[in-house]
Motif scaffolding. Structure first.
Motif, PDB file in Angstrom:
ATOM      1  N   PRO A 336      -2.747  -1.053  27.322  1.00 34.27           N
ATOM      2  CA  PRO A 336      -1.745  -0.563  28.280  1.00 34.27           C
ATOM      3  C   PRO A 336      -0.842  -1.714  28.737  1.00 34.27           C
ATOM      4  CG  PRO A 336      -3.975   0.070  28.936  1.00 34.27           C
ATOM      5  CD  PRO A 336      -4.115  -0.920  27.822  1.00 34.27           C
ATOM      6  N   PRO A 337       0.457  -1.448  28.829  1.00 32.07           N
ATOM      7  CA  PRO A 337       1.362  -2.479  29.334  1.00 32.07           C
ATOM      8  C   PRO A 337       1.069  -2.731  30.820  1.00 32.07           C
ATOM      9  CG  PRO A 337       2.501  -0.378  29.162  1.00 32.07           C
ATOM     10  CD  PRO A 337       1.134  -0.168  28.576  1.00 32.07           C
ATOM     11  N   MET A 338       1.388  -3.926  31.280  1.00 32.85           N
ATOM     12  CA  MET A 338       1.081  -4.261  32.671  1.00 32.85           C
ATOM     13  C   MET A 338       1.812  -3.361  33.668  1.00 32.85           C
ATOM     14  SD  MET A 338      -1.290  -6.358  32.708  1.00 32.85           S
ATOM     15  CE  MET A 338      -1.999  -6.086  31.089  1.00 32.85           C
ATOM     16  N   THR A 339       2.946  -2.817  33.239  1.00 32.53           N
ATOM     17  CA  THR A 339       3.662  -1.910  34.147  1.00 32.53           C
ATOM     18  C   THR A 339       2.834  -0.661  34.445  1.00 32.53           C
ATOM     19  OG1 THR A 339       4.727  -1.009  32.181  1.00 32.53           O
ATOM     20  CG2 THR A 339       6.009  -2.580  33.473  1.00 32.53           C
ATOM     21  N   ASP A 340       1.891  -0.387  33.568  1.00 31.12           N
ATOM     22  CA  ASP A 340       1.055   0.800  33.730  1.00 31.12           C
ATOM     23  C   ASP A 340       0.088   0.669  34.908  1.00 31.12           C
ATOM     24  OD1 ASP A 340       0.313   3.294  33.043  1.00 31.12           O
ATOM     25  OD2 ASP A 340      -1.029   2.704  31.423  1.00 31.12           O
ATOM     26  N   LEU A 341      -0.146  -0.574  35.317  1.00 29.28           N
ATOM     27  CA  LEU A 341      -1.067  -0.806  36.435  1.00 29.28           C
ATOM     28  C   LEU A 341      -0.691   0.029  37.653  1.00 29.28           C
ATOM     29  CD1 LEU A 341      -3.441  -2.536  37.579  1.00 29.28           C
ATOM     30  CD2 LEU A 341      -1.723  -4.240  38.210  1.00 29.28           C
ATOM     31  N   TYR A 342       0.599   0.149  37.885  1.00 30.09           N
ATOM     32  CA  TYR A 342       1.079   0.805  39.105  1.00 30.09           C
ATOM     33  C   TYR A 342       1.426   2.273  38.906  1.00 30.09           C
ATOM     34  CZ  TYR A 342       1.089  -3.850  40.997  1.00 30.09           C
ATOM     35  OH  TYR A 342       0.688  -5.079  41.419  1.00 30.09           O
ATOM     36  N   ARG A 343       1.120   2.797  37.732  1.00 22.97           N
ATOM     37  CA  ARG A 343       1.473   4.199  37.489  1.00 22.97           C
ATOM     38  C   ARG A 343       0.286   5.122  37.725  1.00 22.97           C
ATOM     39  NH1 ARG A 343       5.387   3.030  32.406  1.00 22.97           N
ATOM     40  NH2 ARG A 343       7.187   2.593  33.687  1.00 22.97           N
ATOM     41  N   ASP A 344       0.627   6.347  38.069  1.00 24.87           N
ATOM     42  CA  ASP A 344      -0.371   7.400  38.315  1.00 24.87           C
ATOM     43  C   ASP A 344      -1.210   7.146  39.557  1.00 24.87           C
ATOM     44  OD1 ASP A 344       0.393   8.930  36.088  1.00 24.87           O
ATOM     45  OD2 ASP A 344      -0.849   7.728  34.756  1.00 24.87           O
ATOM     46  N   VAL A 345      -0.733   6.274  40.430  1.00 25.16           N
ATOM     47  CA  VAL A 345      -1.406   6.135  41.728  1.00 25.16           C
ATOM     48  C   VAL A 345      -1.019   7.334  42.588  1.00 25.16           C
ATOM     49  CG1 VAL A 345      -1.730   4.695  43.762  1.00 25.16           C
ATOM     50  CG2 VAL A 345      -1.331   3.634  41.534  1.00 25.16           C
ATOM     51  N   TYR A 346       0.280   7.627  42.573  1.00 25.59           N
ATOM     52  CA  TYR A 346       0.802   8.828  43.206  1.00 25.59           C
ATOM     53  C   TYR A 346       1.542   9.616  42.132  1.00 25.59           C
ATOM     54  CZ  TYR A 346      -0.355   6.386  47.488  1.00 25.59           C
ATOM     55  OH  TYR A 346      -1.052   5.735  48.468  1.00 25.59           O
ATOM     56  N   ARG A 347       1.806  10.880  42.414  1.00 23.62           N
ATOM     57  CA  ARG A 347       2.533  11.709  41.458  1.00 23.62           C
ATOM     58  C   ARG A 347       3.890  11.093  41.159  1.00 23.62           C
ATOM     59  NH1 ARG A 347       0.467  14.934  37.927  1.00 23.62           N
ATOM     60  NH2 ARG A 347      -1.244  16.128  38.798  1.00 23.62           N
ATOM     61  N   GLU A 348       4.260  10.984  39.935  1.00 20.06           N
ATOM     62  CA  GLU A 348       5.547  10.402  39.604  1.00 20.06           C
ATOM     63  C   GLU A 348       6.034  11.001  38.302  1.00 20.06           C
ATOM     64  OE1 GLU A 348       4.992   6.184  38.519  1.00 20.06           O
ATOM     65  OE2 GLU A 348       2.906   6.605  38.925  1.00 20.06           O
ATOM     66  N   ARG A 349       7.193  10.559  37.843  1.00 18.11           N
ATOM     67  CA  ARG A 349       7.808  11.202  36.685  1.00 18.11           C
ATOM     68  C   ARG A 349       6.958  11.107  35.426  1.00 18.11           C
ATOM     69  NH1 ARG A 349      13.252   8.806  35.626  1.00 18.11           N
ATOM     70  NH2 ARG A 349      12.546   7.209  37.046  1.00 18.11           N
ATOM     71  N   TRP A 350       6.380   9.935  35.216  1.00 22.52           N
ATOM     72  CA  TRP A 350       5.580   9.781  34.002  1.00 22.52           C
ATOM     73  C   TRP A 350       4.287  10.562  34.164  1.00 22.52           C
ATOM     74  CZ3 TRP A 350       1.529   6.060  32.228  1.00 22.52           C
ATOM     75  CH2 TRP A 350       1.335   6.175  30.846  1.00 22.52           C
ATOM     76  N   GLY A 351       4.252  11.721  33.554  1.00 21.78           N
ATOM     77  CA  GLY A 351       3.205  12.676  33.842  1.00 21.78           C
ATOM     78  C   GLY A 351       1.976  12.530  32.981  1.00 21.78           C
ATOM     79  N   PRO A 352       1.367  13.646  32.676  1.00 21.77           N
ATOM     80  CA  PRO A 352       0.082  13.630  31.993  1.00 21.77           C
ATOM     81  C   PRO A 352       0.152  13.028  30.595  1.00 21.77           C
ATOM     82  CG  PRO A 352       0.535  15.782  32.909  1.00 21.77           C
ATOM     83  CD  PRO A 352       1.786  14.995  33.034  1.00 21.77           C
ATOM     84  N   TYR A 353      -0.989  12.678  30.141  1.00 10.36           N
ATOM     85  CA  TYR A 353      -1.222  12.175  28.811  1.00 10.36           C
ATOM     86  C   TYR A 353      -0.722  13.152  27.758  1.00 10.36           C
ATOM     87  CZ  TYR A 353      -4.112  11.237  24.755  1.00 10.36           C
ATOM     88  OH  TYR A 353      -4.564  11.006  23.514  1.00 10.36           O
ATOM     89  N   THR A 354      -0.083  12.642  26.730  1.00  8.14           N
ATOM     90  CA  THR A 354       0.484  13.531  25.717  1.00  8.14           C
ATOM     91  C   THR A 354      -0.199  13.423  24.363  1.00  8.14           C
ATOM     92  OG1 THR A 354       2.109  11.848  25.178  1.00  8.14           O
ATOM     93  CG2 THR A 354       2.777  13.527  26.765  1.00  8.14           C
ATOM     94  N   GLY A 355      -1.159  12.526  24.245  1.00 10.93           N
ATOM     95  CA  GLY A 355      -1.905  12.466  23.004  1.00 10.93           C
ATOM     96  C   GLY A 355      -1.341  11.490  21.996  1.00 10.93           C
TER      97      GLY A 355
ATOM     98  N   ASP B 169       2.825  18.265  49.720  1.00  9.72           N
ATOM     99  CA  ASP B 169       2.709  17.014  48.967  1.00  9.72           C
ATOM    100  C   ASP B 169       1.694  17.180  47.834  1.00  9.72           C
ATOM    101  OD1 ASP B 169       3.548  13.910  49.730  1.00  9.72           O
ATOM    102  OD2 ASP B 169       1.768  14.070  48.454  1.00  9.72           O
ATOM    103  N   ASP B 170       1.948  16.513  46.732  1.00 12.11           N
ATOM    104  CA  ASP B 170       1.060  16.630  45.575  1.00 12.11           C
ATOM    105  C   ASP B 170      -0.079  15.624  45.579  1.00 12.11           C
ATOM    106  OD1 ASP B 170       2.203  18.826  44.286  1.00 12.11           O
ATOM    107  OD2 ASP B 170       3.829  17.581  43.522  1.00 12.11           O
ATOM    108  N   ASP B 171      -0.106  14.759  46.570  1.00  9.53           N
ATOM    109  CA  ASP B 171      -1.178  13.764  46.658  1.00  9.53           C
ATOM    110  C   ASP B 171      -2.097  14.093  47.834  1.00  9.53           C
ATOM    111  OD1 ASP B 171      -0.298  12.041  44.523  1.00  9.53           O
ATOM    112  OD2 ASP B 171       1.371  11.464  45.810  1.00  9.53           O
ATOM    113  N   PRO B 172      -3.303  13.529  47.845  1.00 10.98           N
ATOM    114  CA  PRO B 172      -4.194  13.788  48.984  1.00 10.98           C
ATOM    115  C   PRO B 172      -3.644  13.169  50.267  1.00 10.98           C
ATOM    116  CG  PRO B 172      -5.191  12.210  47.456  1.00 10.98           C
ATOM    117  CD  PRO B 172      -3.942  12.705  46.805  1.00 10.98           C
TER     118      PRO B 172
END
Lengths: 385, 331
Positions: A336-355, B169-172
């Motif tokens: 995973p790129p280091m930018t990924d560290l901060y992703r998926d902590v809260y809901r954001e544009r980059w969504g679920p895993y796509t395979g 909100d979508d988060d807890p």
């Protein structure tokens, strides 16, 4: 139904059960052999330090995941604990994604953020993979709560009929002494939730045998009685028996929306985790159970129905190739790129895993952790109901 | 909004209105907790909701916080949007594993597959001589965890607008009410409104000292500001409304203007929102400060029972006024 694991190595034929079509039975043999091969390669990769953290393999218990999950429909939710590779594969997770997760690669089912103990697969309704002993049982009861709510509140209001989904929530016998499990069983009984709580009773809570840690260890299904729940023992070393017994229960829960507790008798052939020397049990005991190896049992059953040694070897070749290529795929998936560290902590544009195993999946601009963003208009993928 | 649409309601009514409006708007929203249905809520926040929404959406749970919090999280993973009432946040500690180890981490450890749109709410902070086990201010302990949002309203208007945002909100979201504020009355419009997270409110404008606070303590700060005004000290009070996200920009803007900052936070000082704000201000406003950031917290002891001791234990008007004077070299 049968009680203790059948460790006598005998070919069991339960005449009271209907025959499983040969093609289906062979597909189960293949799945069990795939899980076995997958776990063997995991152990190897762990020793080669390609897999980090904790790793708990499913060897010996393959019939449980395969037989129980075969009795469900794809829309039925499943949640389990940390010995979860078998459930993920039996549920249909691509072995590449499962292996890449353990390798900590971006092509992993959780993009390399979950690891061995946290296998999630939305498309296959697998809700984890949970690392804290017993914690997944309240969650599983909640999945059942949601499916029932969907039927009785949301679908009822729309005249949408009932989905009658059945949740399977797995735990080990060690989790039986966690308070949250008992709270969850009480809630399941109280609210009539359509969940089957399956205790994979392999006799050991890490290194503590069931009699050393659990009251009524010889008959744990008795515990369910106190929660107004039917308790059933199933021989988890025989996939055909597991399937038929579970099929009955799944059908029953679908019809009644009443929870059921299963004492699934099985045996873990390897240690609790990779670092476990198994000093707490005898080699004789292990050999006794290995004679009742669920893969050997099924193979013997199918040989009586005409399975040839060549066919068996072909399956073996096929699963070896599948797992070998899963390891290669995982190795070639980027870290995973280091930018990924901060992703998926809260809901954001980059969504679920796509395979995909490719880093392009990280496209879509530089998304900062969207602390301040409030957007209630977007139709979230999270909203299943 | 027109004046005619304003009416005065209690804090508890504001929270209930927000929950009820959102439940009318979205079938996936439901309320569960101890005594929320037939008993009408231990603190009457959910009064009447069972009658309107029925027992499938307003659900009495047994006393098993770990079980029902975990159950609600599972339901949220499936797409429901549960509101979970803890009679007191002090009781949520037995549910620490589901609410801290599951809800805020689910999205991350599933690689973005499963979020957890859930609201945990209940009374936080000292209720009044309840002793140490029942008087938790959990914001210090819980706000440490990434993946969650924390809301701490100080008045009925904010409580309603923030609760509606929390439910959507979508988060807890951890929503911290106060037993001592539930009967507080305030103006709330009839019309629908939402208050975004991460936007502090200037509860009082001033020029000499910025007081950063949230929740019930904002009201104590307002009283102190009136007294200090008589001494010629003009306080600007920032009501943070949410701790996560924290509106750092508003804090920095205000402190750059006043050159002095006092944080009032009723949790313990060690590793708290107060210490975080102090660190932020020292970093961002280093050259603007005339003194170090002064902090007023609950005393670093378990909450005592005796009335006088408890009053001294909590941040109170005297300790806040002393901190402001000290920060401005007026003591």
């Amino acid at each position: 139904m049968s009680a203790a694991p059948n460790a006598d190595g005998q070919v069991r034929t339960k005449s009271s059960r209907p025959e499983v079509p040969m093609a289906t039975a062979k597909s189960w043999l293949r799945e069990m052999m795939l899980i076995r091969e997958f776990e063997l390669r995991c152990m190897q990769a762990y020793q080669d330090k390609k897999i980090g953290g904790f790793c708990h393999v499913y060897i010996g218990q393959e019939a449980v995941a395969v037989g129980t999950i075969a009795a469900t429909e794809a829309r039925d939710p499943i949640v389990t604990a940390y010995r979860d590779h078998g459930h993920a594969l039996a549920r249909g997770m691509n072995p590449n994604h499962c292996m890449a997760e353990m390798f900590g690669r971006v092509g992993g089912c959780a993009k390399g953020k979950g690891g061995s103990m946290h296998m999630f697969d939305r498309d296959n309704n697998l809700f984890g993979g949970h690392g804290i002993v017993g914690a997944q049982i309240p969650l599983g009861v909640g999945l059942a709560f949601a499916t029932k709510y969907e039927d009785e509140v949301i679908n009822a209001a729309k005249n949408g009929g009932k989905s009658n989904r059945v949740t399977l929530a797995f735990l080990g016998d060690g989790a039986l002494n966690q308070g949250s499990v008992h709270e969850a069983m009480n809630l399941a009984g109280l609210f009539d939730l359509p969940v089957i709580i399956i205790c994979e009773n392999n006799g050991y809570s890490m290194g503590t045998s069931i009699v050393r840690g659990t009251t009524m260890g010889h008959e744990i299904s008795a515990k369910s009685e106190a929660y107004g729940m039917e308790g059933v023992e199933i021989d988890g070393m025989d996939v055909i028996e597991t399937y038929w017994a579970m099929k009955e229960l799944v059908d029953k829960v679908r019809a009644t929306s009443r929870p059921i507790f299963v004492d699934m008798r099985c045996y873990r052939f390897k240690g609790h985790s990779m670092s476990d020397p198994r000093k707490y049990r005898t080699r004789e005991e292990e050999e006794r159970y290995e004679q009742g190896d669920p893969i050997g049992v099924l193979k013997a059953q199918l040989e009586l129905r005409g399975l040839t040694e060549d066919e068996h070897k072909e399956i073996q070749r096929e699963v070896r190739a599948t797992v070998k290529s899963a390891v290669e795929w995982a190795e070639h998936s980027p870290v995973p790129p280091m930018t990924d560290l901060y992703r998926d902590v809260y809901r954001e544009r980059w969504g679920p895993y796509t395979g995909s195993s490719e880093p392009e999946m990280l496209g879509g601009g530089e998304n900062e952790c969207n602390f301040n963003a409030i957007d209630t208009t977007i139709d979230r993928k999270a909203d299943l109901l | 909004m027109s004046i005619a649409s304003m009416r005065e309601i209690e804090f508890r009514d504001a929270v209930r209105e927000a929950m009820s409006e959102e439940m009318r708007r979205d079938m996936r929203v439901m309320l569960m907790g101890e005594e929320v249905a037939q008993y009408n809520g231990a603190y009457k926040v959910s009064r009447g909701m069972l009658d309107e929404f029925g027992p499938r959406r307003v659900i009495d749970t047994p006393i098993s916080e770990s079980g029902f919090a975990g159950m609600a999280i599972g339901a949220a993973m499936m797409g429901l949007r549960p509101i979970v009432e803890f009679m007191s946040w002090s009781f949520s500690l037995v549910a620490a594993d589901p609410i801290l180890n599951n809800a805020p981490k689910m999205l991350y450890m599933s690689g973005g597959q499963f979020g957890c749109p859930i609201v945990f709410r209940g009374n936080n902070g000292a209720g009044g001589q309840l002793g140490s086990t029942h008087s938790w201010s959990i914001e210090g302990l819980f706000s440490n965890v990434p993946g969650m949002k924390m809301v701490i309203p100080s008045n009925p208007y904010d409580a309603k607008g923030l609760m509606k945002t929390a439910i959507r909100d979508d988060d807890p979201v951890f929503f911290l009410e106060s037993e001592r504020l539930l009967s507080m009355r305030g103006e709330v419009p009839e019309e629908e409104y939402l208050i975004p997270f991460g936007q502090a409110r200037i509860a009082r404008a001033g020029k000499d000292c910025t007081i950063v606070s949230f929740g019930r303590m904002v009201n104590v700060c307002l009283e102190v500001a009136i007294e200090l005004e008589k001494e010629g000290i003009s306080c600007e009070i920032l009501d943070m409304r949410t701790i996560r996200p924290l509106d750092a920009a508003s804090i920095i803007r205000s402190v750059k203007r006043t050159g002095a900052c006092v944080v009032v936070d009723q949790s313990w000082s060690f590793g708290s929102p107060g210490s975080e704000v102090a660190a932020l201000v020292h970093r961002e406003c280093f050259d603007d400060l005339d003194n170090y950031v002064h902090r007023v917290h609950s005393a670093d002891v378990p909450a005592p029972y005796a009335y006088g001791l408890e009053q001294e234990y909590l941040p109170n008007a005297r300790r806040i006024a002393e901190a402001v004077r000290s920060c401005l070299y007026r003591s």
